[in-house]
Motif scaffolding. Sequence first.
Motif, PDB file in Angstrom:
ATOM      1  N   ASP A  26       0.807  -1.207   0.000  1.00 40.32           N
ATOM      2  CA  ASP A  26       0.000   0.000   0.000  1.00 40.32           C
ATOM      3  C   ASP A  26       0.850   1.272   0.000  1.00 40.32           C
ATOM      4  N   VAL A  27       2.128   1.113   0.295  1.00 39.34           N
ATOM      5  CA  VAL A  27       2.989   2.284   0.429  1.00 39.34           C
ATOM      6  C   VAL A  27       3.001   3.084  -0.871  1.00 39.34           C
ATOM      7  N   GLY A  28       2.801   4.404  -0.751  1.00 37.06           N
ATOM      8  CA  GLY A  28       2.852   5.267  -1.927  1.00 37.06           C
ATOM      9  C   GLY A  28       1.495   5.612  -2.502  1.00 37.06           C
ATOM     10  N   TYR A  29       0.423   4.968  -2.000  1.00 40.24           N
ATOM     11  CA  TYR A  29      -0.900   5.257  -2.495  1.00 40.24           C
ATOM     12  C   TYR A  29      -1.639   6.135  -1.493  1.00 40.24           C
ATOM     13  N   GLY A  30      -2.273   7.190  -1.975  1.00 37.40           N
ATOM     14  CA  GLY A  30      -3.072   8.040  -1.117  1.00 37.40           C
ATOM     15  C   GLY A  30      -4.476   7.489  -0.969  1.00 37.40           C
ATOM     16  N   GLU A  31      -5.247   8.079  -0.054  1.00 34.60           N
ATOM     17  CA  GLU A  31      -6.604   7.607   0.189  1.00 34.60           C
ATOM     18  C   GLU A  31      -7.463   7.698  -1.067  1.00 34.60           C
ATOM     19  N   SER A  32      -7.230   8.715  -1.875  1.00 36.11           N
ATOM     20  CA  SER A  32      -8.048   8.887  -3.077  1.00 36.11           C
ATOM     21  C   SER A  32      -7.703   7.878  -4.163  1.00 36.11           C
ATOM     22  N   ASP A  33      -6.501   7.289  -4.097  1.00 33.81           N
ATOM     23  CA  ASP A  33      -6.073   6.314  -5.112  1.00 33.81           C
ATOM     24  C   ASP A  33      -6.498   4.892  -4.777  1.00 33.81           C
ATOM     25  N   ARG A  34      -6.783   4.631  -3.531  1.00 32.98           N
ATOM     26  CA  ARG A  34      -6.942   3.261  -3.054  1.00 32.98           C
ATOM     27  C   ARG A  34      -8.413   2.891  -2.875  1.00 32.98           C
ATOM     28  N   LEU A  35      -8.788   1.712  -3.369  1.00 30.32           N
ATOM     29  CA  LEU A  35     -10.114   1.179  -3.102  1.00 30.32           C
ATOM     30  C   LEU A  35     -10.134   0.653  -1.671  1.00 30.32           C
ATOM     31  N   LYS A  36     -11.162   0.964  -0.933  1.00 26.57           N
ATOM     32  CA  LYS A  36     -11.226   0.563   0.476  1.00 26.57           C
ATOM     33  C   LYS A  36     -12.139  -0.651   0.644  1.00 26.57           C
ATOM     34  N   SER A  37     -11.841  -1.453   1.659  1.00 28.52           N
ATOM     35  CA  SER A  37     -12.683  -2.610   1.961  1.00 28.52           C
ATOM     36  C   SER A  37     -14.109  -2.177   2.254  1.00 28.52           C
ATOM     37  N   ALA A  89      -9.118  -7.320   2.733  1.00 32.49           N
ATOM     38  CA  ALA A  89      -7.841  -6.693   3.054  1.00 32.49           C
ATOM     39  C   ALA A  89      -7.414  -5.801   1.897  1.00 32.49           C
ATOM     40  N   THR A  90      -6.781  -4.666   2.231  1.00 35.28           N
ATOM     41  CA  THR A  90      -6.250  -3.815   1.174  1.00 35.28           C
ATOM     42  C   THR A  90      -5.004  -4.452   0.587  1.00 35.28           C
ATOM     43  N   SER A  91      -4.826  -4.287  -0.709  1.00 33.60           N
ATOM     44  CA  SER A  91      -3.654  -4.822  -1.399  1.00 33.60           C
ATOM     45  C   SER A  91      -3.312  -3.853  -2.524  1.00 33.60           C
ATOM     46  N   GLY A  92      -2.383  -2.923  -2.240  1.00 33.28           N
ATOM     47  CA  GLY A  92      -2.074  -1.893  -3.218  1.00 33.28           C
ATOM     48  C   GLY A  92      -3.277  -0.993  -3.402  1.00 33.28           C
ATOM     49  N   LYS A  93      -3.703  -0.835  -4.640  1.00 36.21           N
ATOM     50  CA  LYS A  93      -4.886  -0.017  -4.917  1.00 36.21           C
ATOM     51  C   LYS A  93      -6.171  -0.816  -4.814  1.00 36.21           C
ATOM     52  N   ILE A 120     -10.330  -7.239  -6.207  1.00 35.41           N
ATOM     53  CA  ILE A 120     -11.359  -6.328  -6.698  1.00 35.41           C
ATOM     54  C   ILE A 120     -10.691  -4.969  -6.869  1.00 35.41           C
ATOM     55  N   THR A 121     -10.733  -4.441  -8.070  1.00 33.53           N
ATOM     56  CA  THR A 121      -9.974  -3.213  -8.357  1.00 33.53           C
ATOM     57  C   THR A 121     -10.837  -1.968  -8.440  1.00 33.53           C
ATOM     58  N   GLU A 122     -12.172  -2.156  -8.570  1.00 31.71           N
ATOM     59  CA  GLU A 122     -13.015  -0.974  -8.648  1.00 31.71           C
ATOM     60  C   GLU A 122     -14.431  -1.289  -8.188  1.00 31.71           C
ATOM     61  N   VAL A 123     -15.079  -0.261  -7.649  1.00 31.20           N
ATOM     62  CA  VAL A 123     -16.482  -0.382  -7.257  1.00 31.20           C
ATOM     63  C   VAL A 123     -17.322  -0.218  -8.516  1.00 31.20           C
ATOM     64  N   PRO A 124     -18.281  -1.088  -8.729  1.00 29.80           N
ATOM     65  CA  PRO A 124     -19.013  -1.086 -10.003  1.00 29.80           C
ATOM     66  C   PRO A 124     -20.109  -0.034 -10.052  1.00 29.80           C
ATOM     67  N   ALA A 125     -20.551   0.189 -11.273  1.00 31.97           N
ATOM     68  CA  ALA A 125     -21.719   1.024 -11.514  1.00 31.97           C
ATOM     69  C   ALA A 125     -22.852   0.121 -11.989  1.00 31.97           C
ATOM     70  N   VAL A 126     -24.012   0.702 -12.254  1.00 35.07           N
ATOM     71  CA  VAL A 126     -25.132  -0.090 -12.753  1.00 35.07           C
ATOM     72  C   VAL A 126     -24.783  -0.663 -14.118  1.00 35.07           C
TER      73      VAL A 126
END
Length: 460
Positions: A26-37, A89-93, A120-126
């Motif tokens: 996770d090092v180097g990624y800001g909160e806005s870059d990272r998908l959260k659990s 668990a978080t893993s990178g982004k 899982i790399t992104e939260v989905p849309a409809v």
Amino acid sequence: MNKLSYIYGVLCMFLLWGCNTIDLSDVGYGESDRLKSSDVKEVLYNASEGCWITECEGREFFFQFSKDGTVILDSDFLEQAIEVKTTFATSGKAVELTIDKCNVHFQNLSSEYVDTKFMITEVPAVDATRAEESTKLILVGVATGRKMELHTVAKSYIETKVAPKAEFTELFAKNLLDNQVICDASGNLIGYYSLALAGVSDISVKIVTLENKSGNDVNGHTQYYESMLVKEGKVFKLETPVEGIKALDGNTYAFKAIDCSGETVAVEGMSGVTFISNKDAVTDFDYVTAGKEFSFCKEQNKGAACDEIWECTKGSFTDGGTIADINLMKYDYGWKNADCTQRPLVIWSWWFANLAFRSSEPGANIRMNNVDKDWIHFTNLSGEGETCGGGAMNPNQVKDMNAYTKPLLDTWFNEKGLFVIRYDRLNVAGDNKFYIYLLCPDTGATENGGMWMKMQRKEE
């Protein structure tokens, strides 16, 4: 001052470690870059009662996630629904989702679907591409790299799809739909049958027996039968009944129907026999899951086999070279780059010049088709074998040993595979050792039928 800063930094590290495990990826990624659990959980739990569906190889698999961290797994396969735990668990982004025992239902497909950890790399849309608008979530298997699309689904749809399985619940609970080992009154093996449970109206049976068809084949050879099953209540009738099973105990049996109406299973045409669940036989045999070594040979009177194999596990294969033992699934004595996850077969000679045959890619799935749970297949990755042990073996001796043990090698690496039969619960004649039978369904191997071997587990 520098010393105080150092101490303060160390204290902060310990405080952070006590709250949670630090993921260096996770090092180097800001909160806005990272998908959260929490983002993923919100999507999973806020779906229609947490219900999701995925389609793989034309089959449907169902997930019902709960906020307590569990998920109910089910499918249109004739398997029981199971409730298991999930972790995030978080893993990178990305977010890593672990679903315990997720492979219970997916193991009925090819091995590329067998996974328990997903990225899982992104939260989905409809997702408007489906007939009814739904949410799509993409999971990628950590071990397999396989992409799996989850779509939201109504709980009522799942209930409708799995409703026909309800009448099988009691049969599963009593282990009446397990694959079964068949033994005579003295505990001697008659054979085995396995059920392929593809769906409520798609059930078949495979039967492998040890028979003395000719009347002069005392140690017997395998015979192989298969049939679709027709369910009538709690009785499953064979569309192609089997007659004239000439067992080694001198009795003749038939196999016409499997009766699951009682507390124990019964087969029409097989009276006076014992049925024992063969559940987890491959797990108990496979080095990757059991970490054990097996052996058999006539020279040391360990285990047993059909005549052709038994005779090649004793005697001289070349001048001065005699068979000492056969080890299976594990070996590390004088073998360069030994890797027991390749399930080796090793043939010993009396001067400890041995041949090892790697039998699978490291840790590979050895099941024949992932539907028949006790049916495995080995591949000869070593040709004529790799020399190992404390002695030396020249090329001619290698060829001689290969020729001498050909029935064994042909059976171990047979393209039609081997059925794994566990034989540990019978306590035959006070023998408490753990045995595995390997029954080959290749009935054309000899004029009497297919070959088999019985091996003894070496206790550490």
